[in-house]
Design a protein around this motif. Sequence first.
Motif, PDB file in Angstrom:
ATOM      1  N   ASP A 252       0.832  -1.213   0.000  1.00 44.96           N
ATOM      2  CA  ASP A 252       0.000   0.000   0.000  1.00 44.96           C
ATOM      3  C   ASP A 252       0.861   1.256   0.000  1.00 44.96           C
ATOM      4  O   ASP A 252       0.555   2.238  -0.690  1.00 44.96           O
ATOM      5  CB  ASP A 252      -0.923   0.009   1.222  1.00 44.96           C
ATOM      6  N   GLU A 253       1.941   1.235   0.779  1.00 47.59           N
ATOM      7  CA  GLU A 253       2.809   2.412   0.869  1.00 47.59           C
ATOM      8  C   GLU A 253       3.502   2.677  -0.462  1.00 47.59           C
ATOM      9  O   GLU A 253       3.649   3.833  -0.880  1.00 47.59           O
ATOM     10  CB  GLU A 253       3.839   2.207   1.981  1.00 47.59           C
ATOM     11  N   PHE A 254       3.922   1.622  -1.140  1.00 49.91           N
ATOM     12  CA  PHE A 254       4.515   1.800  -2.470  1.00 49.91           C
ATOM     13  C   PHE A 254       3.488   2.396  -3.431  1.00 49.91           C
ATOM     14  O   PHE A 254       3.800   3.325  -4.193  1.00 49.91           O
ATOM     15  CB  PHE A 254       5.028   0.464  -3.012  1.00 49.91           C
ATOM     16  N   ASN A 255       2.276   1.891  -3.400  1.00 49.64           N
ATOM     17  CA  ASN A 255       1.242   2.411  -4.296  1.00 49.64           C
ATOM     18  C   ASN A 255       0.937   3.874  -4.004  1.00 49.64           C
ATOM     19  O   ASN A 255       0.743   4.673  -4.929  1.00 49.64           O
ATOM     20  CB  ASN A 255      -0.031   1.562  -4.176  1.00 49.64           C
ATOM     21  N   ALA A 260       3.827   1.032  -8.721  1.00 45.62           N
ATOM     22  CA  ALA A 260       2.872  -0.065  -8.888  1.00 45.62           C
ATOM     23  C   ALA A 260       3.341  -1.288  -8.110  1.00 45.62           C
ATOM     24  O   ALA A 260       4.409  -1.840  -8.387  1.00 45.62           O
ATOM     25  CB  ALA A 260       2.715  -0.411 -10.365  1.00 45.62           C
ATOM     26  N   ALA A 261       2.541  -1.697  -7.131  1.00 41.83           N
ATOM     27  CA  ALA A 261       2.935  -2.797  -6.247  1.00 41.83           C
ATOM     28  C   ALA A 261       1.732  -3.667  -5.932  1.00 41.83           C
ATOM     29  O   ALA A 261       0.583  -3.233  -6.025  1.00 41.83           O
ATOM     30  CB  ALA A 261       3.540  -2.245  -4.953  1.00 41.83           C
ATOM     31  N   ALA A 262       2.008  -4.914  -5.546  1.00 39.47           N
ATOM     32  CA  ALA A 262       0.950  -5.846  -5.157  1.00 39.47           C
ATOM     33  C   ALA A 262       1.471  -6.752  -4.055  1.00 39.47           C
ATOM     34  O   ALA A 262       2.681  -6.878  -3.849  1.00 39.47           O
ATOM     35  CB  ALA A 262       0.482  -6.669  -6.355  1.00 39.47           C
ATOM     36  N   HIS A 263       0.535  -7.378  -3.374  1.00 41.56           N
ATOM     37  CA  HIS A 263       0.855  -8.294  -2.270  1.00 41.56           C
ATOM     38  C   HIS A 263       0.349  -9.691  -2.597  1.00 41.56           C
ATOM     39  O   HIS A 263      -0.715  -9.857  -3.203  1.00 41.56           O
ATOM     40  CB  HIS A 263       0.187  -7.800  -0.981  1.00 41.56           C
ATOM     41  N   ILE A 264       1.114 -10.718  -2.179  1.00 39.52           N
ATOM     42  CA  ILE A 264       0.630 -12.094  -2.254  1.00 39.52           C
ATOM     43  C   ILE A 264       1.004 -12.824  -0.967  1.00 39.52           C
ATOM     44  O   ILE A 264       1.988 -12.482  -0.301  1.00 39.52           O
ATOM     45  CB  ILE A 264       1.190 -12.869  -3.469  1.00 39.52           C
ATOM     46  N   ASP A 265       0.193 -13.811  -0.626  1.00 34.34           N
ATOM     47  CA  ASP A 265       0.493 -14.666   0.516  1.00 34.34           C
ATOM     48  C   ASP A 265      -0.038 -16.060   0.223  1.00 34.34           C
ATOM     49  O   ASP A 265      -0.530 -16.334  -0.882  1.00 34.34           O
ATOM     50  CB  ASP A 265      -0.096 -14.096   1.814  1.00 34.34           C
ATOM     51  N   GLY A 266       0.037 -16.946   1.197  1.00 31.82           N
ATOM     52  CA  GLY A 266      -0.363 -18.329   0.977  1.00 31.82           C
ATOM     53  C   GLY A 266      -1.826 -18.502   0.647  1.00 31.82           C
ATOM     54  O   GLY A 266      -2.221 -19.519   0.065  1.00 31.82           O
ATOM     55  N   VAL A 287       6.890  -3.788  -7.903  1.00 28.83           N
ATOM     56  CA  VAL A 287       7.173  -4.377  -6.596  1.00 28.83           C
ATOM     57  C   VAL A 287       6.110  -5.416  -6.261  1.00 28.83           C
ATOM     58  O   VAL A 287       4.914  -5.161  -6.423  1.00 28.83           O
ATOM     59  CB  VAL A 287       7.201  -3.300  -5.491  1.00 28.83           C
ATOM     60  N   VAL A 288       6.559  -6.576  -5.802  1.00 29.98           N
ATOM     61  CA  VAL A 288       5.655  -7.572  -5.218  1.00 29.98           C
ATOM     62  C   VAL A 288       6.134  -7.848  -3.804  1.00 29.98           C
ATOM     63  O   VAL A 288       7.279  -8.250  -3.588  1.00 29.98           O
ATOM     64  CB  VAL A 288       5.614  -8.871  -6.039  1.00 29.98           C
ATOM     65  N   SER A 289       5.251  -7.596  -2.858  1.00 28.60           N
ATOM     66  CA  SER A 289       5.542  -7.880  -1.456  1.00 28.60           C
ATOM     67  C   SER A 289       4.853  -9.180  -1.080  1.00 28.60           C
ATOM     68  O   SER A 289       3.728  -9.441  -1.508  1.00 28.60           O
ATOM     69  CB  SER A 289       5.038  -6.737  -0.572  1.00 28.60           C
ATOM     70  N   ASN A 290       5.538 -10.003  -0.288  1.00 28.78           N
ATOM     71  CA  ASN A 290       4.958 -11.308   0.028  1.00 28.78           C
ATOM     72  C   ASN A 290       5.262 -11.708   1.457  1.00 28.78           C
ATOM     73  O   ASN A 290       6.200 -11.203   2.081  1.00 28.78           O
ATOM     74  CB  ASN A 290       5.482 -12.369  -0.945  1.00 28.78           C
ATOM     75  N   CYS A 291       4.456 -12.614   1.940  1.00 26.49           N
ATOM     76  CA  CYS A 291       4.691 -13.209   3.248  1.00 26.49           C
ATOM     77  C   CYS A 291       4.872 -14.710   3.066  1.00 26.49           C
ATOM     78  O   CYS A 291       3.897 -15.440   2.852  1.00 26.49           O
ATOM     79  CB  CYS A 291       3.529 -12.912   4.193  1.00 26.49           C
ATOM     80  N   ALA A 292       6.129 -15.145   3.036  1.00 30.44           N
ATOM     81  CA  ALA A 292       6.502 -16.567   3.125  1.00 30.44           C
ATOM     82  C   ALA A 292       6.169 -17.422   1.910  1.00 30.44           C
ATOM     83  O   ALA A 292       6.269 -18.640   1.996  1.00 30.44           O
ATOM     84  CB  ALA A 292       5.875 -17.195   4.369  1.00 30.44           C
ATOM     85  N   VAL A 293       5.798 -16.834   0.757  1.00 31.94           N
ATOM     86  CA  VAL A 293       5.454 -17.687  -0.384  1.00 31.94           C
ATOM     87  C   VAL A 293       6.500 -17.672  -1.498  1.00 31.94           C
ATOM     88  O   VAL A 293       6.501 -18.560  -2.346  1.00 31.94           O
ATOM     89  CB  VAL A 293       4.078 -17.320  -0.987  1.00 31.94           C
ATOM     90  N   LEU A 294       7.392 -16.689  -1.517  1.00 34.52           N
ATOM     91  CA  LEU A 294       8.375 -16.609  -2.595  1.00 34.52           C
ATOM     92  C   LEU A 294       9.789 -16.932  -2.117  1.00 34.52           C
ATOM     93  O   LEU A 294      10.753 -16.726  -2.846  1.00 34.52           O
ATOM     94  CB  LEU A 294       8.355 -15.210  -3.226  1.00 34.52           C
ATOM     95  N   ILE A 295       9.900 -17.453  -0.911  1.00 30.97           N
ATOM     96  CA  ILE A 295      11.223 -17.771  -0.370  1.00 30.97           C
ATOM     97  C   ILE A 295      11.850 -18.930  -1.130  1.00 30.97           C
ATOM     98  O   ILE A 295      13.065 -18.966  -1.343  1.00 30.97           O
ATOM     99  CB  ILE A 295      11.124 -18.097   1.134  1.00 30.97           C
TER     100      ILE A 295
END
Length: 502
Positions: A252-255, A260-266, A287-295
Motif C-alpha cells: 500500500d505504501e509503495f502504491n 505499482a505494487a501488489a501483495h501475495i500470501d499463501g 514491486v511484489v511484497s509477500n509473506c513466506a510464499v516466494l522464499i
Amino acid sequence: MTINLRQYQIEVIDELRAAVANGSKRTLLVAPTGAGKTVIASAIIAGAVAKGKRVLMVAHRRELIDQACRKLDDAGIKSGTILAGDFRRDDDAPVQVGSIQTIHARAIRGERMILPRADLLIVDEAHRVRTSLYQQLLDAYPHAKVVGLTATPCRSDGRGLGNVFNEMVQCPSVQELIDLGHLVKTIVYAPETPDLKGVKIKRGDYAEDQLAERMDKPKLVGDIVSHWHRLAAGRKTVVFATSIAHSKHIADEFNRAGVAAAHIDGATPNAERSEILAQLSSGQLKVVSNCAVLIEGWDQPHVSCCVLARPTKHMGTYRQMVGRVLRPVPGKDHALVLDHAGNTFEHGRVEDRVEWTLDADQRAENSAHRSRRQEGSRSRLVSCQKCSAVRVAGEPCPQCGWLPKRRGEAVDVEDGELARVDKKGKVHPRDWSAFEKDRFLAELIWLANEHGYNPIWPRCQFKNRIGHWPNNNPMPVEPRAETRAWIRSRIIAWAKSKGRAA
C-alpha cells in the motif's frame, strides 16, 4: 531431447552416482539457488528412466511441481502429476511429480490412491525432510534410492540432516558460481537495523506475532519506500515481509508513493498469484511484497532487487530470500539487497562460503562471518555512515568511497554542526549526501506542518544548515531526535541573540 548441462552439473551428477554406487541409499545434493538443481534433477531422472526405473519426485509447492514438469517436458521425459485439482495425471508415466500434501492425504493418511511404484525418490527442498509428512513418505519407500535437493542443507536450527541422509555432494558455492558467470554479485545496503530486544525466540526463530508487531510500524514501512526510491527506483523488486498485514502495508505504501505494487500470501488464489507475478515479469508491476510464499521455488531472473523486511535467525531462510535475485540476465551484473532487517549483520554476506554438515549435532557455519563478528574485530560488517552500503569496518565504502575517521582525529563542533578536525587542526565540514539532504528537508516539512509554520520556514532552515537552497520538495517524514534537537538549538540560539540585542 538432450539435456544441456554445465560442467559442474556433470561433475556433481557423476559424484552423486559414485556415492550411490558405493552404497549410499539417501544422498543429499546441495545446489545454491540459481545453480540449476531442477536441471540436475531432470538429468538424474532421465538416466534412471533410460535404465527402466520408475521415479517419484515430491515437492511442497505448486510452483516447484510446475517447474519440474516443464523441465521434464523440455527433455522429452513423460511424466504424470499428483496434485489436487490438476489435470495432468498419468498413472502409467514412468515419472510421477507430486505434491507431498496430496500424496500424504490420498495414499498415506487416506486410501484414495495407491502409492506410485518408485525405484528412485527425489525430494525437492529437502531441508524440510524432517517433518512428519516427509518422514512417513520415506518410510513408505524402504527400498528406493533417495536423492534430496536443496540450497540450504540444514534444519531450521542450522543442524545437519545426517539422521535422514548418509552422504552429501555439493555444487560450487555462491561465490564460485558468480566467478563462473552463473550468478551475479550482490550490492547490499542496510539503511537501518531494527531493535528486536525482547522479541522471543520460538523454534529457533523470532516469534512471528511479536516480530510483526515490532516491524509493522508506519515509520519503518515508510523508510522501506523512501530508501527504495533512493537506491532502487525502477528495479523489479521482491519484498519479504514478516506477516500478511505487514506485507499489505508495504504494498500500500509503495502504491501511495506512485509505485505499482501488489501483495501475495499463501491464501492468494493460484490464478491471482500467477497473474501478479506475470505483471511483475512484464513490468506492469514494479514491486511484489509477500509473506513466506516466494522464499523457495520461485524463478524470475529479471527481478534485481530484494528488500529484506523480515528478520530471521535462520541462515537458510536468509540465503533463500537473497538467492531469489541472483540469477543473471543480459544487462544485469549485480543484485541489489536492501536489508531493513539486519540479516546481513546476523548471517554474513550471501557470497560467504558456508561449511555445511550432515552431522545432526553440528550447525552449518559461516566461519568468515564468525571471525568478522568477534568482539573487537576490525573486519566486522558495518553500515556506511554516508550511503548506508554494507562495508568492512576500517575500509573505504565500496559504493561511495567514504573513509571512516582515522585514529587520532578529533570531532569538534562548529556553528552547531559536527565537523571532523584532523591532526593538523584543519576543520572538515560535514559532507551531506543527496539522500541526507532530502531526508533533512522532509523532516523540516513535517515540523512545519506539525507547528503550523510558514511554508518557507523549512527551506530557510535547510539553507541555514546545508548552505544552499533546496531544489526539490519531498514528502514529509517524521523527524529523528537529532533533527528536533538541532531545531531546538537554533531556537535557543535565536532567543539568546534577541536577549543580547535587548
